[in-house]
Design a protein around this motif. Structure first.
Motif, PDB file in Angstrom:
ATOM      1  N   GLY A  44      12.446 -10.398  16.349  1.00 33.15           N
ATOM      2  CA  GLY A  44      11.860  -9.051  16.190  1.00 33.15           C
ATOM      3  C   GLY A  44      10.779  -9.002  15.422  1.00 33.15           C
ATOM      4  N   ILE A  45      10.815  -9.585  14.417  1.00 34.23           N
ATOM      5  CA  ILE A  45       9.807  -9.411  13.109  1.00 34.23           C
ATOM      6  C   ILE A  45       8.325 -10.148  13.843  1.00 34.23           C
ATOM      7  CG2 ILE A  45       8.798 -10.488  11.101  1.00 34.23           C
ATOM      8  CD1 ILE A  45      11.671 -10.122   9.992  1.00 34.23           C
ATOM      9  N   LEU A  46       8.606 -11.426  14.709  1.00 32.69           N
ATOM     10  CA  LEU A  46       7.363 -11.688  15.433  1.00 32.69           C
ATOM     11  C   LEU A  46       6.782 -10.947  16.315  1.00 32.69           C
ATOM     12  CD1 LEU A  46       8.479 -15.507  15.809  1.00 32.69           C
ATOM     13  CD2 LEU A  46       6.790 -14.811  14.286  1.00 32.69           C
ATOM     14  N   THR A  47       7.760 -10.220  17.085  1.00 35.91           N
ATOM     15  CA  THR A  47       7.380  -9.379  18.260  1.00 35.91           C
ATOM     16  C   THR A  47       6.457  -8.066  17.472  1.00 35.91           C
ATOM     17  OG1 THR A  47       9.270  -9.951  19.589  1.00 35.91           O
ATOM     18  CG2 THR A  47       7.959  -8.038  20.150  1.00 35.91           C
ATOM     19  N   LEU A  48       7.147  -7.655  16.513  1.00 33.62           N
ATOM     20  CA  LEU A  48       6.518  -6.558  15.737  1.00 33.62           C
ATOM     21  C   LEU A  48       5.047  -6.799  15.205  1.00 33.62           C
ATOM     22  CD1 LEU A  48       6.827  -3.676  14.375  1.00 33.62           C
ATOM     23  CD2 LEU A  48       7.790  -4.828  12.426  1.00 33.62           C
ATOM     24  N   VAL A  49       4.868  -8.218  14.839  1.00 35.62           N
ATOM     25  CA  VAL A  49       3.623  -8.638  14.317  1.00 35.62           C
ATOM     26  C   VAL A  49       2.569  -8.689  15.465  1.00 35.62           C
ATOM     27  CG1 VAL A  49       2.303 -10.612  13.343  1.00 35.62           C
ATOM     28  CG2 VAL A  49       4.300  -9.761  12.303  1.00 35.62           C
ATOM     29  N   VAL A  50       2.979  -9.193  16.750  1.00 36.12           N
ATOM     30  CA  VAL A  50       2.375  -9.193  17.843  1.00 36.12           C
ATOM     31  C   VAL A  50       1.835  -7.853  18.265  1.00 36.12           C
ATOM     32  CG1 VAL A  50       1.909  -9.896  20.265  1.00 36.12           C
ATOM     33  CG2 VAL A  50       2.879 -11.478  18.303  1.00 36.12           C
ATOM     34  N   SER A  51       2.703  -6.846  18.182  1.00 39.22           N
ATOM     35  CA  SER A  51       2.490  -5.292  18.796  1.00 39.22           C
ATOM     36  C   SER A  51       1.531  -4.850  17.575  1.00 39.22           C
ATOM     37  CB  SER A  51       3.865  -4.546  18.813  1.00 39.22           C
ATOM     38  OG  SER A  51       4.238  -4.391  17.359  1.00 39.22           O
ATOM     39  N   PRO A  69      -5.395  -1.538  28.115  1.00 42.44           N
ATOM     40  CA  PRO A  69      -4.350  -2.575  28.291  1.00 42.44           C
ATOM     41  C   PRO A  69      -3.720  -3.040  26.956  1.00 42.44           C
ATOM     42  CG  PRO A  69      -6.092  -3.454  29.508  1.00 42.44           C
ATOM     43  CD  PRO A  69      -6.445  -2.021  28.832  1.00 42.44           C
ATOM     44  N   ALA A  70      -4.383  -2.828  25.808  1.00 44.53           N
ATOM     45  CA  ALA A  70      -4.039  -3.287  24.502  1.00 44.53           C
ATOM     46  C   ALA A  70      -2.941  -2.051  24.172  1.00 44.53           C
ATOM     47  CB  ALA A  70      -5.222  -3.165  23.385  1.00 44.53           C
ATOM     48  N   PHE A  71      -3.186  -0.794  24.487  1.00 43.95           N
ATOM     49  CA  PHE A  71      -2.229   0.336  24.258  1.00 43.95           C
ATOM     50  C   PHE A  71      -1.009   0.067  24.980  1.00 43.95           C
ATOM     51  CE2 PHE A  71      -0.717   4.522  24.119  1.00 43.95           C
ATOM     52  CZ  PHE A  71      -0.297   4.454  22.844  1.00 43.95           C
ATOM     53  N   ASN A  72      -0.799  -0.411  26.052  1.00 38.23           N
ATOM     54  CA  ASN A  72      -0.004  -0.612  26.736  1.00 38.23           C
ATOM     55  C   ASN A  72       0.989  -1.706  26.608  1.00 38.23           C
ATOM     56  OD1 ASN A  72      -0.413   1.560  28.726  1.00 38.23           O
ATOM     57  ND2 ASN A  72      -1.355   0.443  30.078  1.00 38.23           N
ATOM     58  N   TRP A  73       0.293  -2.812  25.718  1.00 42.32           N
ATOM     59  CA  TRP A  73       1.194  -3.814  25.429  1.00 42.32           C
ATOM     60  C   TRP A  73       1.663  -3.457  23.983  1.00 42.32           C
ATOM     61  CZ3 TRP A  73       3.143  -7.882  27.639  1.00 42.32           C
ATOM     62  CH2 TRP A  73       2.810  -8.105  28.754  1.00 42.32           C
ATOM     63  N   PHE A  74       0.901  -2.841  23.133  1.00 45.29           N
ATOM     64  CA  PHE A  74       1.569  -2.264  22.125  1.00 45.29           C
ATOM     65  C   PHE A  74       2.697  -1.356  22.231  1.00 45.29           C
ATOM     66  CE2 PHE A  74       1.818   1.376  19.353  1.00 45.29           C
ATOM     67  CZ  PHE A  74       2.122   0.827  18.117  1.00 45.29           C
ATOM     68  N   LYS A  75       2.845  -0.459  23.070  1.00 46.23           N
ATOM     69  CA  LYS A  75       4.024   0.345  23.497  1.00 46.23           C
ATOM     70  C   LYS A  75       5.187  -0.623  23.829  1.00 46.23           C
ATOM     71  CE  LYS A  75       2.277   3.177  26.275  1.00 46.23           C
ATOM     72  NZ  LYS A  75       1.976   4.121  27.531  1.00 46.23           N
ATOM     73  N   ARG A  76       4.924  -1.723  24.916  1.00 45.64           N
ATOM     74  CA  ARG A  76       5.937  -2.486  25.167  1.00 45.64           C
ATOM     75  C   ARG A  76       6.597  -3.272  24.014  1.00 45.64           C
ATOM     76  NH1 ARG A  76       2.219  -4.288  29.958  1.00 45.64           N
ATOM     77  NH2 ARG A  76       2.196  -2.678  31.417  1.00 45.64           N
ATOM     78  N   LEU A  77       5.611  -3.698  23.445  1.00 38.12           N
ATOM     79  CA  LEU A  77       6.326  -4.834  22.525  1.00 38.12           C
ATOM     80  C   LEU A  77       6.900  -4.049  21.244  1.00 38.12           C
ATOM     81  CD1 LEU A  77       3.392  -7.497  22.272  1.00 38.12           C
ATOM     82  CD2 LEU A  77       5.391  -7.706  23.230  1.00 38.12           C
ATOM     83  N   ILE A  78       6.420  -2.941  20.923  1.00 34.60           N
ATOM     84  CA  ILE A  78       7.083  -2.172  19.743  1.00 34.60           C
ATOM     85  C   ILE A  78       8.513  -1.747  20.231  1.00 34.60           C
ATOM     86  CG2 ILE A  78       6.329   0.315  20.339  1.00 34.60           C
ATOM     87  CD1 ILE A  78       6.139  -1.201  16.759  1.00 34.60           C
ATOM     88  N   VAL A  79       8.550  -1.610  21.499  1.00 35.60           N
ATOM     89  CA  VAL A  79      10.019  -1.150  22.091  1.00 35.60           C
ATOM     90  C   VAL A  79      10.712  -2.478  21.841  1.00 35.60           C
ATOM     91  CG1 VAL A  79      11.476  -0.600  23.880  1.00 35.60           C
ATOM     92  CG2 VAL A  79       9.451   0.962  23.218  1.00 35.60           C
ATOM     93  N   VAL A  80      10.352  -3.407  22.336  1.00 35.18           N
ATOM     94  CA  VAL A  80      11.036  -4.944  22.275  1.00 35.18           C
ATOM     95  C   VAL A  80      11.363  -5.198  20.774  1.00 35.18           C
ATOM     96  CG1 VAL A  80      10.713  -7.358  22.724  1.00 35.18           C
ATOM     97  CG2 VAL A  80      10.300  -5.849  24.451  1.00 35.18           C
ATOM     98  N   ALA A  81      10.509  -5.165  20.248  1.00 30.82           N
ATOM     99  CA  ALA A  81      10.612  -5.557  18.559  1.00 30.82           C
ATOM    100  C   ALA A  81      11.838  -4.736  17.855  1.00 30.82           C
ATOM    101  CB  ALA A  81       9.448  -5.197  17.684  1.00 30.82           C
ATOM    102  N   PHE A  82      11.755  -3.420  18.170  1.00 30.27           N
ATOM    103  CA  PHE A  82      12.871  -2.691  17.507  1.00 30.27           C
ATOM    104  C   PHE A  82      14.210  -2.784  18.411  1.00 30.27           C
ATOM    105  CE2 PHE A  82       9.377  -0.057  15.437  1.00 30.27           C
ATOM    106  CZ  PHE A  82       9.799  -0.183  14.406  1.00 30.27           C
ATOM    107  N   LEU A  83      14.275  -3.263  19.513  1.00 30.02           N
ATOM    108  CA  LEU A  83      15.423  -3.323  20.206  1.00 30.02           C
ATOM    109  C   LEU A  83      15.999  -4.949  19.468  1.00 30.02           C
ATOM    110  CD1 LEU A  83      14.881  -2.662  23.994  1.00 30.02           C
ATOM    111  CD2 LEU A  83      16.484  -1.912  22.529  1.00 30.02           C
ATOM    112  N   LEU A  84      14.999  -5.872  19.335  1.00 29.54           N
ATOM    113  CA  LEU A  84      15.610  -7.354  18.791  1.00 29.54           C
ATOM    114  C   LEU A  84      16.121  -6.887  17.364  1.00 29.54           C
ATOM    115  CD1 LEU A  84      12.975  -9.443  20.450  1.00 29.54           C
ATOM    116  CD2 LEU A  84      15.081  -9.636  20.506  1.00 29.54           C
ATOM    117  N   LEU A  85      15.243  -6.387  16.592  1.00 32.77           N
ATOM    118  CA  LEU A  85      15.727  -5.983  15.340  1.00 32.77           C
ATOM    119  C   LEU A  85      17.100  -5.176  15.180  1.00 32.77           C
ATOM    120  CD1 LEU A  85      12.254  -5.064  13.636  1.00 32.77           C
ATOM    121  CD2 LEU A  85      13.777  -6.930  13.155  1.00 32.77           C
TER     122      LEU A  85
END
Length: 99
Positions: A44-51, A69-85
């Motif tokens: 989750g921390i790694l995904t948060l950094v990538v987002s 595309p950068a904003f779309n990837w940011f939105k996806r990865l921020i959701v995944v990061a908080f789910l993992l955390l």
């Protein structure tokens, strides 16, 4: 008999891993299981950094072909990061402090 039973109950409560007071065999956690509990926090921390890298790309870009595309990837990865955390913290706190 009572003293042995009382000592076994104290050992069981201190370990926090055993469910059966009378059968204390094979109920301790293995280290790879503890690492498995902590793994989603690291991911989750790694995904948060990538987002946040994608957020930086969105903020600094002037081209719409890069910004969207950068904003779309940011939105996806921020959701995944908080789910993992959330999953990682739930698993870790449930094991270490929940019992």
């Amino acid at each position: 008999m009572f003293i042995k039973f009382k000592v076994r109950i104290i050992q069981t409560v201190q370990s926090g891993c055993c469910y059966d007071v009378l059968n204390n065999d094979g109920c301790e956690i293995i280290m790879w299981q503890a690492y498995f509990f902590i793994l989603p926090i690291g991911l989750g921390i790694l995904t948060l950094v990538v987002s946040l890298i994608f957020l930086f790309a969105y903020i600094t870009s002037n081209d719409n072909a890069t910004r969207l595309p950068a904003f779309n990837w940011f939105k996806r990865l921020i959701v995944v990061a908080f789910l993992l955390l959330s999953i990682g913290l739930f698993m870790t706190f449930t094991y270490f402090w929940g019992r």
